[in-house]
Structure formats: C-alpha cells, structure tokens
Design an enzyme around this catalytic site. Structure first.
Site, PDB file in Angstrom:
ATOM      1  N   CYS A 116     -23.542  36.760 -26.284  1.00 31.76           N
ATOM      2  CA  CYS A 116     -23.035  36.117 -25.056  1.00 31.76           C
ATOM      3  C   CYS A 116     -23.510  36.820 -23.788  1.00 31.76           C
ATOM      4  O   CYS A 116     -23.444  36.240 -22.702  1.00 31.76           O
ATOM      5  CB  CYS A 116     -21.518  36.062 -25.085  1.00 31.76           C
ATOM      6  SG  CYS A 116     -20.919  35.163 -26.516  1.00 31.76           S
ATOM      7  N   HIS A 256     -18.638  34.514 -18.178  1.00 33.75           N
ATOM      8  CA  HIS A 256     -18.943  33.925 -19.482  1.00 33.75           C
ATOM      9  C   HIS A 256     -17.767  33.038 -19.902  1.00 33.75           C
ATOM     10  O   HIS A 256     -16.610  33.415 -19.716  1.00 33.75           O
ATOM     11  CB  HIS A 256     -19.178  35.038 -20.499  1.00 33.75           C
ATOM     12  CG  HIS A 256     -19.329  34.538 -21.892  1.00 33.75           C
ATOM     13  ND1 HIS A 256     -20.229  33.548 -22.216  1.00 33.75           N
ATOM     14  CD2 HIS A 256     -18.687  34.864 -23.044  1.00 33.75           C
ATOM     15  CE1 HIS A 256     -20.134  33.292 -23.511  1.00 33.75           C
ATOM     16  NE2 HIS A 256     -19.214  34.067 -24.037  1.00 33.75           N
ATOM     17  N   ASN A 286     -17.945  27.318 -25.431  1.00 40.13           N
ATOM     18  CA  ASN A 286     -18.713  28.563 -25.338  1.00 40.13           C
ATOM     19  C   ASN A 286     -20.124  28.319 -25.886  1.00 40.13           C
ATOM     20  O   ASN A 286     -20.298  28.162 -27.088  1.00 40.13           O
ATOM     21  CB  ASN A 286     -17.981  29.634 -26.145  1.00 40.13           C
ATOM     22  CG  ASN A 286     -18.678  30.987 -26.106  1.00 40.13           C
ATOM     23  OD1 ASN A 286     -19.794  31.107 -25.611  1.00 40.13           O
ATOM     24  ND2 ASN A 286     -18.027  31.994 -26.646  1.00 40.13           N
TER      25      ASN A 286
HETATM   26  O1  UT7 Z   1     -18.020  34.638 -26.725  1.00 42.72           O
HETATM   27  C1  UT7 Z   1     -18.024  35.583 -27.757  1.00 42.72           C
HETATM   28  C2  UT7 Z   1     -16.826  36.430 -27.698  1.00 42.72           C
HETATM   29  N1  UT7 Z   1     -15.711  35.720 -28.252  1.00 42.72           N
HETATM   30  C3  UT7 Z   1     -14.572  35.689 -27.595  1.00 42.72           C
HETATM   31  O2  UT7 Z   1     -14.446  36.187 -26.512  1.00 42.72           O
HETATM   32  C4  UT7 Z   1     -13.402  35.036 -28.318  1.00 42.72           C
HETATM   33  C5  UT7 Z   1     -12.155  35.870 -28.150  1.00 42.72           C
HETATM   34  N2  UT7 Z   1     -11.044  35.372 -28.921  1.00 42.72           N
HETATM   35  C6  UT7 Z   1     -10.392  34.218 -28.616  1.00 42.72           C
HETATM   36  O3  UT7 Z   1     -10.783  33.512 -27.719  1.00 42.72           O
HETATM   37  C7  UT7 Z   1      -9.119  33.892 -29.367  1.00 42.72           C
HETATM   38  O4  UT7 Z   1      -8.760  34.994 -30.152  1.00 42.72           O
HETATM   39  C8  UT7 Z   1      -9.214  32.634 -30.282  1.00 42.72           C
HETATM   40  C9  UT7 Z   1      -9.340  31.394 -29.421  1.00 42.72           C
HETATM   41  C10 UT7 Z   1     -10.403  32.749 -31.212  1.00 42.72           C
HETATM   42  C11 UT7 Z   1      -7.949  32.497 -31.118  1.00 42.72           C
HETATM   43  O5  UT7 Z   1      -6.825  32.455 -30.251  1.00 42.72           O
HETATM   44  P1  UT7 Z   1      -5.591  33.447 -30.490  1.00 42.72           P
HETATM   45  O6  UT7 Z   1      -4.596  33.132 -29.453  1.00 42.72           O
HETATM   46  O7  UT7 Z   1      -6.121  34.847 -30.525  1.00 42.72           O
HETATM   47  O8  UT7 Z   1      -5.069  32.985 -31.878  1.00 42.72           O
HETATM   48  P2  UT7 Z   1      -4.814  33.848 -33.195  1.00 42.72           P
HETATM   49  O9  UT7 Z   1      -6.077  34.097 -33.906  1.00 42.72           O
HETATM   50  O10 UT7 Z   1      -3.945  35.018 -32.845  1.00 42.72           O
HETATM   51  O11 UT7 Z   1      -3.935  32.848 -34.045  1.00 42.72           O
HETATM   52  C12 UT7 Z   1      -2.606  32.465 -33.635  1.00 42.72           C
HETATM   53  C13 UT7 Z   1      -2.106  31.387 -34.565  1.00 42.72           C
HETATM   54  C14 UT7 Z   1      -2.310  31.707 -36.028  1.00 42.72           C
HETATM   55  O12 UT7 Z   1      -1.230  31.172 -36.758  1.00 42.72           O
HETATM   56  P3  UT7 Z   1      -0.003  32.092 -37.229  1.00 42.72           P
HETATM   57  O13 UT7 Z   1      -0.624  33.138 -38.099  1.00 42.72           O
HETATM   58  O14 UT7 Z   1       0.570  32.658 -35.975  1.00 42.72           O
HETATM   59  O15 UT7 Z   1       0.880  31.120 -37.933  1.00 42.72           O
HETATM   60  C15 UT7 Z   1      -3.557  30.961 -36.387  1.00 42.72           C
HETATM   61  O16 UT7 Z   1      -3.649  30.656 -37.754  1.00 42.72           O
HETATM   62  O17 UT7 Z   1      -2.837  30.175 -34.335  1.00 42.72           O
HETATM   63  C16 UT7 Z   1      -3.414  29.723 -35.552  1.00 42.72           C
HETATM   64  N3  UT7 Z   1      -4.673  29.060 -35.240  1.00 42.72           N
HETATM   65  C17 UT7 Z   1      -4.761  27.770 -34.908  1.00 42.72           C
HETATM   66  N4  UT7 Z   1      -3.837  26.802 -34.801  1.00 42.72           N
HETATM   67  C18 UT7 Z   1      -4.236  25.584 -34.444  1.00 42.72           C
HETATM   68  C19 UT7 Z   1      -5.916  29.609 -35.200  1.00 42.72           C
HETATM   69  N5  UT7 Z   1      -6.813  28.663 -34.851  1.00 42.72           N
HETATM   70  C20 UT7 Z   1      -6.116  27.521 -34.668  1.00 42.72           C
HETATM   71  C21 UT7 Z   1      -6.495  26.227 -34.302  1.00 42.72           C
HETATM   72  N6  UT7 Z   1      -5.525  25.294 -34.195  1.00 42.72           N
HETATM   73  N7  UT7 Z   1      -7.773  25.893 -34.033  1.00 42.72           N
END
Ligand code: UT7
Length: 332
Positions: A116, A256, A286
């Site tokens: 990125c 970004h 992204n």
């Molecule tokens: O550009 C390259 C660098 N990358 C980044 O900068 C990405 C950085 N990370 C992020 O943007 C975020 O971490 C994500 C968007 C990838 C994920 O968001 P989050 O708020 O960190 O979610 P999480 O992984 O902590 O998951 C929270 C909950 C989980 O459920 P439980 O365990 O709390 O029941 C996940 O299973 O959300 C669930 N979940 C979803 N639910 C609905 C994960 N993905 C989804 C989804 N739809 N697509």
C-alpha cells in the site's frame, strides 16, 4: 540558483466499470452492508473483468490519459516506475508492459513492490531522479488488480479491496513546487500479519497450495489496524513537525484508503478538519498502490498551485510513510 524539485505536472487514473456493491457481497459471504460501512467505510469497489486483463491494462489507461492531458508524446518519457503487488506476471515487470502498451519506447522501466506504500515509495524514487538532474520526464504508476489475489470466500478481506490505479508525471521545477520532503519506513517483522503465502520462491505453486487457498491475501485485520493507525498518524505528524507545518498550512491530506477509521485517526492527529481530507474509499475500497494516485486524479481540478499536500500510507511489509508536496499547477 534555485534547487531543482520534482513537480507533479499531470495526473491520470483508471477504474474498471464493474461495481461490486455491498449488496452483491451479501450474496457471496456472511456479511452485511451496515457492518461493512461502519467498520470500513466501503460501499462498493471496482473489479476488472475480462479474460487476459491485468494491472498493466489499467496502468496503461491511466498513462494514456496523463499523456493526453499534458499534450506529450509517449516517446518523450525517460523512466517509468510501477508500484504494484499484483503484477501481470512475476516477470517481466508490469512497468515494461505498460510502456509497450502505450508506446513509451524510450523509457527504461521497472516495478517497485511496497504494497500500500508502493506509490509513495515510487514517488520518492522518481523524484530523486529528477532532483539529481539525471532525468526530466519520469512517470510513476500505482496500480493493483487486488481481485486477482483476494479470496471471495473470506469475508474479512473481500469486503475491503478493489481494483484500479493512477499515474503521475514528474518534471523538474525551479519555483519551489513539487516533492519537498518524505519520511519512509519499513519493518519486515510485520510480514507475519499481512502476506501472500504461496507463489513466491519459498513456496512455489503446487496443487496443495492452490487447494489450501494460499495464493490469496492473508491478513490479521486487528493487528494490522493497530499498527496502521499509529504508523500513518505518527509519520504524518512527524513530517509536519520537522517542516514547521501547522494544520492551517495544509490544504489537503491524501491518505491511503484502507479503512475510514484509520483515515480519521490520522486526520485527528494532524488536527485537520474532514473537508481537507480526500476520501473515496466508499467508491473504490482499498486499491493498494492505486489509492493515492486515484485521489489526486479525482481531486485534481480542486487543487491549486502552491497547495501544501501531505500524502500518507500504511500497508503490507509493513511499509509506511508520508510525503509533503507543493502542488505545481492550476487545472483551469
Ligand atoms: O491496506 C493494507 C493494510 N490493511 C489495513 O489497514 C486493514 C486494517 N484492518 C482493518 O481495516 C479491520 O481490521 C478489518 C476491516 C479488516 C476488520 O474490522 P475489525 O473491526 O477489526 O473486525 P474484527 O476482525 O475485529 O472482527 C470483529 C467481528 C468478528 O466477529 P466476533 O468474533 O466478534 O463475533 C468477525 O468475525 O466482526 C466479524 N466480521 C464480520 N462480520 C460481518 C469480520 N468480517 C466481517 C464481515 N461482515 N465482513
């Protein structure tokens, strides 16, 4: 004599037609529009459809637009650097293919891989060629076809990424505009949190790697998120401090587009109001190396000569950085 700086003198961009909306993703994986919007800010992303099309095709379109805008013949370009993690092939470089598709027959060209932050790293590299006096017309492309390496059964990654990219032309300036300062950082220990397991020299492609879905992006979202919030905000703030720039001095932040919450955190740290932040994550998601040039492309008409612009990124590697440019032209 005034120091030679590398000014951006034209911008081109390209996004594919097809829109992969949150509603469509709801039919593909267990997710919903509300979750995607509130956690990431993405509403839709563009996907490059069509047999035999790759990153070079999008990069070539961006370059053609840029050359037409500047009224320049492709043969005048001396160097092309393409930032991408989704090259058409492992080799030759996508930059070479872009040159071939656009008639940049006199340019030497190569790819730069910094995920990125690829566009920012390539911009700094291209600017150094200009500042040294060695070259006078350098094109920097940032483009990714993320749909080629995204697992559309993995709801944690498929909701974020999209395809697209852009290109900028760098030329010498003696009026103090252009790329003025950069802070670039890398930390390979972050590789474990964000990588693509197979297809490289450590783990070449086999039937097993394909079956195990190891040719797709692996991301530990939360871990990357924490590093990204701190990394992008810290480096942007440091760049402001060391150049005595206040929020009032800055016309635009070009962040970004990985997650709206990371963008907000960076803008807050810099004390910048939302009106000064370029945000198009809702439309394109992204696009990895494509996000920064796509922002410049979309906002080009609003930019004024002399505007102080901070570009900032964080991504796989880890790689992160911030660059201060003074915009070099008025469009109208
Ligand atoms: O550009 C390259 C660098 N990358 C980044 O900068 C990405 C950085 N990370 C992020 O943007 C975020 O971490 C994500 C968007 C990838 C994920 O968001 P989050 O708020 O960190 O979610 P999480 O992984 O902590 O998951 C929270 C909950 C989980 O459920 P439980 O365990 O709390 O029941 C996940 O299973 O959300 C669930 N979940 C979803 N639910 C609905 C994960 N993905 C989804 C989804 N739809 N697509």
């Amino acid at each position: 004599m005034q120091k030679i700086t590398a000014a951006i003198t034209a911008v081109g961009g390209y996004v594919p037609e097809y829109r992969l909306t949150n509603a469509i993703l709801e039919t593909m994986v267990d997710t919903n529009d509300e979750w995607i919007r509130s956690r990431t800010g993405v509403e839709e992303r563009r996907i490059l459809k069509g047999e035999g099309l790759g990153s070079s095709d999008m990069g070539a379109e961006a370059v053609k637009e840029l050359l037409a805008k500047r009224g320049m013949d492709a043969s005048e370009i001396e160097c092309v650097i393409c930032a991408t993690v989704t090259p058409d092939m492992i080799f030759p470089a996508t930059a070479n293919l872009i040159c071939d598709k656009t008639g940049m027959t006199n340019a030497f060209s190569y790819d730069l891989s910094a995920a990125c932050s690829g566009f920012l790293f390539a911009l700094t590299t291209g600017a150094a060629y200009i500042e040294s006096g060695r070259y006078k017309k350098v094109i920097v492309v940032g483009v990714d076809k993320m749909s080629a390496i995204i697992d559309y059964t993995d709801r944690a990654t498929c909701i974020i990424f999209g395809d697209g990219g852009g290109a900028v032309l760098l030329e010498p300036s003696e009026d103090g505009n252009g790329v003025l300062d950069s802070i670039m950082k890398s930390d390979g220990s972050g590789a474990k949190h964000l990588h693509l397991k197979a297809g490289g020299s450590v783990k070449p492609a086999t039937i097993e790697t394909v079956t195990a879905r190891e040719h797709f992006v692996y991301q530990e979202g939360q871990a990357v998120f924490k590093f990204a919030v701190k990394g992008m905000a810290d480096v942007s703030y440091e760049l402001m401090q060391r150049n005595n720039l206040t929020a009032d001095d800055i016309a635009w932040l070009v962040p970004h587009q990985a997650n709206l919450r990371i963008i907000d955190a960076t803008a807050n740290r810099m004390d910048l109001p939302k009106e000064k932040v370029m945000i198009n994550i809702q439309k394109y998601g992204n696009t990895t190396a494509g996000t920064l040039p796509l922002c410049l492309w979309e906002w080009e008409k609003q930019l004024k000569k002399g505007d102080n612009i901070i570009l900032a990124s964080f991504g796989g590697g880890f790689t992160w950085g911030a660059t201060w440019i003074k915009w070099a032209y008025d469009t109208n």
